[in-house]
Design a protein around this motif. Structure first.
Motif, mmCIF file in Angstrom:
data_model
loop_
_atom_site.group_PDB
_atom_site.id
_atom_site.type_symbol
_atom_site.label_atom_id
_atom_site.label_comp_id
_atom_site.label_asym_id
_atom_site.label_seq_id
_atom_site.Cartn_x
_atom_site.Cartn_y
_atom_site.Cartn_z
ATOM 1 N N ASN A 31 1.028 -1.851 -0.298
ATOM 2 C CA ASN A 31 0.111 0.208 0.041
ATOM 3 C C ASN A 31 0.612 1.330 0.235
ATOM 4 O OD1 ASN A 31 -2.923 0.347 0.028
ATOM 5 N ND2 ASN A 31 -3.250 -0.750 1.529
ATOM 6 N N SER A 32 2.211 0.944 0.513
ATOM 7 C CA SER A 32 2.638 2.155 1.120
ATOM 8 C C SER A 32 3.518 2.684 -0.616
ATOM 9 C CB SER A 32 4.231 2.124 2.224
ATOM 10 O OG SER A 32 5.186 0.802 1.187
ATOM 11 N N ILE A 33 3.309 1.197 -1.637
ATOM 12 C CA ILE A 33 3.970 1.712 -2.694
ATOM 13 C C ILE A 33 3.011 2.362 -3.839
ATOM 14 C CG2 ILE A 33 5.040 0.574 -4.975
ATOM 15 C CD1 ILE A 33 6.770 -1.325 -2.890
ATOM 16 N N THR A 34 1.830 1.357 -4.057
ATOM 17 C CA THR A 34 0.295 1.681 -4.663
ATOM 18 C C THR A 34 -1.256 1.589 -3.872
ATOM 19 O OG1 THR A 34 2.145 0.714 -6.729
ATOM 20 C CG2 THR A 34 -0.973 0.805 -6.807
ATOM 21 N N PRO A 35 -1.646 2.198 -3.771
ATOM 22 C CA PRO A 35 -2.672 2.101 -3.159
ATOM 23 C C PRO A 35 -4.003 0.950 -3.613
ATOM 24 C CG PRO A 35 -2.955 4.516 -2.919
ATOM 25 C CD PRO A 35 -2.549 3.938 -4.112
ATOM 26 N N VAL A 36 -4.506 -0.635 -2.772
ATOM 27 C CA VAL A 36 -5.100 -1.681 -3.571
ATOM 28 C C VAL A 36 -5.398 -2.067 -2.325
ATOM 29 C CG1 VAL A 36 -2.081 -2.095 -3.785
ATOM 30 C CG2 VAL A 36 -2.269 -2.894 -1.765
ATOM 31 N N ARG A 37 -6.471 -2.853 -2.323
ATOM 32 C CA ARG A 37 -6.625 -3.688 -1.764
ATOM 33 C C ARG A 37 -7.319 -4.962 -2.289
ATOM 34 N NH1 ARG A 37 -13.039 -5.777 -2.850
ATOM 35 N NH2 ARG A 37 -12.879 -4.397 -4.857
#
Length: 219
Positions: free
Chosen positions: A143-149
């Protein structure tokens, strides 16, 4: 769950919590080693065959129970509007479906040397004995690299990528289909959906505590 990898990468994982999270579309690249590359990853097709379909009145309520009639809309084959006295004969409807790209971390449900041999270069087996906490923690650096779910961990279905329409929906999601050639891998994959509309690539990420939920095992 079991991760088959090379000794050097296992050492990096246990020492630093370092690992690689791939992407669904990246698995198509032919430079990957045997057992990883799959040029059709995330793709499938769905078909339906109509022998004979006579539509006396396209607005008639009884049409809703006719799978052939419903297929015309599902496959966006033709717009009937208020049509009547229409005949379809020996028609094959097909649509190609391609999954959006996802972040994927693949493991296996099988613990065996035979399974390890499916992955070129693999000489080490890591057991993830607490997958719930492992993936909960792994989601944080991603999440710190790319916002994800996080979508969960799902077993792969080994089947033909060409399916007959089930009359309801598009069937098995293309991100969870592999050809029967890969059956010995018994793959289960963790999947994350990116929350931004941009191209994604595999990432190297790390968390020092990931190793707390894993151990190296000897086969």
């Amino acid at each position: 769950m079991y991760k088959y990898t090379e000794k050097q990468f296992a050492s990096q994982f246990f020492n630093m919590g370092r690992l690689r999270i791939g992407t669904l579309h990246n698995f198509r690249r032919t430079e990957h080693k045997r057992g990883i590359v799959d040029v059709d990853e995330g793709k499938k097709s769905v078909s339906h065959h109509i022998d004979v379909l006579h539509i006396a009145d396209s607005q008639a309520p009884e049409n809703d129970g006719n799978i052939d009639f419903r297929s015309l809309d599902a496959f966006q084959a033709v717009s009937l509007n208020n049509g009547s006295n229409i005949l379809f004969k020996n028609v094959r409807l097909t649509k190609k479906i391609e999954s959006q790209d996802f972040f994927v971390y693949s493991t296996s449900a099988s613990r065996s040397r035979k399974t390890m041999r499916e992955f070129e270069g693999a000489d080490t087996c890591i057991e993830i004995f607490d997958p719930d906490n492992f993936y909960k923690l792994l989601t944080k650096p991603l999440n710190s690299i790319t916002p994800v779910r996080f979508l969960g961990v799902k077993a792969v279905t080994y089947k033909n990528r060409s399916e007959e329409w089930n009359g309801v929906d598009s069937g098995t999601h293309p991100s969870l289909i592999k050809s029967t050639d890969y059956i010995p891998q018994f793959e289960v994959r963790a999947i994350w959906s990116p929350l931004v509309e941009s191209t994604i690539e595999p990432v190297i990420t790390a968390h020092c505590r990931l190793g707390e939920f894993c151990r190296e095992i000897h086969l």
